[in-house]
Design an enzyme around this catalytic site. Structure first.
Site, PDB file in Angstrom:
ATOM      1  N   MET A  42      -9.173   8.111   0.252  1.00  0.00           N
ATOM      2  CA  MET A  42      -9.938   8.515   1.439  1.00  0.00           C
ATOM      3  C   MET A  42     -10.503   9.919   1.247  1.00  0.00           C
ATOM      4  SD  MET A  42      -7.272   7.308   4.330  1.00  0.00           S
ATOM      5  CE  MET A  42      -6.522   5.684   4.304  1.00  0.00           C
ATOM      6  N   ASP A  46      -6.661  -6.575   4.576  1.00  0.00           N
ATOM      7  CA  ASP A  46      -6.023  -5.260   4.605  1.00  0.00           C
ATOM      8  C   ASP A  46      -5.951  -4.732   6.032  1.00  0.00           C
ATOM      9  OD1 ASP A  46      -5.120  -2.712   4.080  1.00  0.00           O
ATOM     10  OD2 ASP A  46      -6.856  -2.093   2.888  1.00  0.00           O
ATOM     11  N   ASP A 100      -4.898   3.560  -1.585  1.00  0.00           N
ATOM     12  CA  ASP A 100      -5.954   3.864  -0.617  1.00  0.00           C
ATOM     13  C   ASP A 100      -6.512   5.258  -0.873  1.00  0.00           C
ATOM     14  OD1 ASP A 100      -6.116   1.582   1.215  1.00  0.00           O
ATOM     15  OD2 ASP A 100      -4.001   2.026   1.601  1.00  0.00           O
ATOM     16  N   MET A 117     -11.444  -5.969   5.873  1.00  0.00           N
ATOM     17  CA  MET A 117     -10.606  -5.048   6.642  1.00  0.00           C
ATOM     18  C   MET A 117     -10.235  -5.713   7.968  1.00  0.00           C
ATOM     19  SD  MET A 117     -10.084  -2.465   4.768  1.00  0.00           S
ATOM     20  CE  MET A 117      -9.032  -1.649   5.980  1.00  0.00           C
ATOM     21  N   SER A 137       0.847  -1.199   0.000  1.00  0.00           N
ATOM     22  CA  SER A 137       0.000   0.000   0.000  1.00  0.00           C
ATOM     23  C   SER A 137       0.878   1.243   0.000  1.00  0.00           C
ATOM     24  CB  SER A 137      -0.884   0.009   1.247  1.00  0.00           C
ATOM     25  OG  SER A 137      -1.423   1.303   1.423  1.00  0.00           O
ATOM     26  N   HIS A 197      -1.475  -1.393  -4.123  1.00  0.00           N
ATOM     27  CA  HIS A 197      -2.702  -0.999  -3.423  1.00  0.00           C
ATOM     28  C   HIS A 197      -2.715   0.515  -3.230  1.00  0.00           C
ATOM     29  CE1 HIS A 197      -6.107  -2.043  -0.781  1.00  0.00           C
ATOM     30  NE2 HIS A 197      -5.672  -1.097   0.046  1.00  0.00           N
ATOM     31  N   MET A 206     -12.317   4.461   0.069  1.00  0.00           N
ATOM     32  CA  MET A 206     -12.922   4.694   1.387  1.00  0.00           C
ATOM     33  C   MET A 206     -13.601   6.049   1.312  1.00  0.00           C
ATOM     34  SD  MET A 206      -9.708   3.253   3.581  1.00  0.00           S
ATOM     35  CE  MET A 206      -8.626   3.284   2.157  1.00  0.00           C
ATOM     36  N   HIS A 249      -8.659   1.031  -3.475  1.00  0.00           N
ATOM     37  CA  HIS A 249      -9.536   0.806  -2.329  1.00  0.00           C
ATOM     38  C   HIS A 249     -10.196   2.135  -1.991  1.00  0.00           C
ATOM     39  CE1 HIS A 249      -9.574  -0.181   2.300  1.00  0.00           C
ATOM     40  NE2 HIS A 249     -10.789  -0.047   1.800  1.00  0.00           N
TER      41      HIS A 249
HETATM   42  C1  DX5 Z   1      -6.121   1.484   5.968  1.00  0.00           C
HETATM   43  C2  DX5 Z   1      -5.732   1.118   4.572  1.00  0.00           C
HETATM   44  C3  DX5 Z   1      -4.617   0.160   4.442  1.00  0.00           C
HETATM   45  C4  DX5 Z   1      -3.308   0.596   5.028  1.00  0.00           C
HETATM   46  C5  DX5 Z   1      -2.706  -0.632   5.622  1.00  0.00           C
HETATM   47  O1  DX5 Z   1      -7.294   2.210   5.902  1.00  0.00           O
HETATM   48  O2  DX5 Z   1      -6.850   0.565   3.877  1.00  0.00           O
HETATM   49  O3  DX5 Z   1      -4.453  -0.266   3.090  1.00  0.00           O
HETATM   50  O4  DX5 Z   1      -2.403   1.154   4.110  1.00  0.00           O
HETATM   51  O5  DX5 Z   1      -1.599  -0.288   6.335  1.00  0.00           O
HETATM   52  P1  DX5 Z   1      -0.804  -1.316   7.248  1.00  0.00           P
HETATM   53  O6  DX5 Z   1      -0.375  -2.454   6.373  1.00  0.00           O
HETATM   54  O7  DX5 Z   1       0.311  -0.495   7.773  1.00  0.00           O
HETATM   55  O8  DX5 Z   1      -1.779  -1.782   8.315  1.00  0.00           O
HETATM   56 ZN    ZN Z   2      -6.495  -0.324   1.859  1.00  0.00          ZN
END
Ligand code: DX5
Ligand code: ZN
Length: 218
Positions: free
Chosen positions: A36, A174, A34, A136, A7, A32, A67, A65
């Protein structure tokens, strides 16, 4: 062996390219990304422009992903930016079926995502149309959190649901994945592990990716 999706949330934001290249060199299977919105989760990160900028610099499939609230407002933009997989949270919209169908109409893999507090029953009716389910294993919003061990049984439930032959989806996990936790999610049925801080907050991201894979070598 598990597939690994580093990620970029834990990568170097002012110079992502070397981190992306090192992930690919280390044998990462997906990248990956993320996304947000500061509403669905209490943090802000990347938009479709980032996906479009990354697309030409790597051949790894881009695993986006989302969010964000009401993701159907943005799925087309992410698909057109070059995403290979788009994940939408079941909790983020009353129209999850529509959001998933929109992704599929673009020829992009559709993924439904479950927060730690959401049961598998919430997504049962969309399982026949998804390519992937993302479980998650932390509360979404931040990297570097602790793996929630109770989520292992959710992975097992999903794994059982695909044994019936009626559904054909991959299981991704994840949050909090490291060399201590990857074994149990793999045993439970996970196909793909996202790893942010474990890979990029390390002196040797290539070794970290290899360790995750070796831990799940049968
Ligand atoms: C959290 C993200 C993850 C995050 C995971 O909301 O969806 O993808 O980057 O990070 P680690 O692997 O550090 O838990
Ligand atoms: Zn993620």
């Amino acid at each position: 062996m598990i597939k690994v999706a580093p990620s970029i949330l834990s990568a170097n934001f002012v110079d992502l390219k070397p981190d992306i290249e090192v992930a690919q060199k280390g044998g990462a299977d997906l990248l990956h990304i993320d996304v947000m919105d500061g509403q669905f989760v209490p943090n802000l990160s990347f938009g479709p422009g980032m996906v479009a900028a990354i697309r030409p610099i790597t051949s790894m499939p881009l695993d986006c992903h989302l969010m964000i609230e009401n993701p159907e407002r943005f799925v087309s933009q992410f698909c057109e930016a070059g995403a290979d997989i788009v994940g939408v949270h079941v909790e983020s919209t009353p129209h999850i079926y529509r959001a998933l169908e929109m992704i599929k109409q673009h020829g992009v893999k559709a993924e439904v995502v479950l927060n730690p507090g959401s049961p598998v029953s919430l997504i049962q009716d969309v399982l026949p149309i998804v390519d992937q389910v993302l479980v998650m294993t932390v509360n979404p919003g931040f990297g570097g959190q602790k793996f929630i061990a109770q989520m292992t049984s959710k992975i097992q439930q999903l794994n059982q649901l695909r044994q019936t032959g009626e559904n054909d989806f991959k299981i991704e996990v994840d949050g909090g994945i490291n060399d201590d936790t990857v074994g149990e999610v793999y045993q439970a049925g996970a196909d793909i592990a996202v790893a942010g801080s474990y890979v990029f907050n390390s002196e040797d991201p290539i070794a970290q990716i290899k360790k995750l894979k070796l831990r799940t070598k049968s």
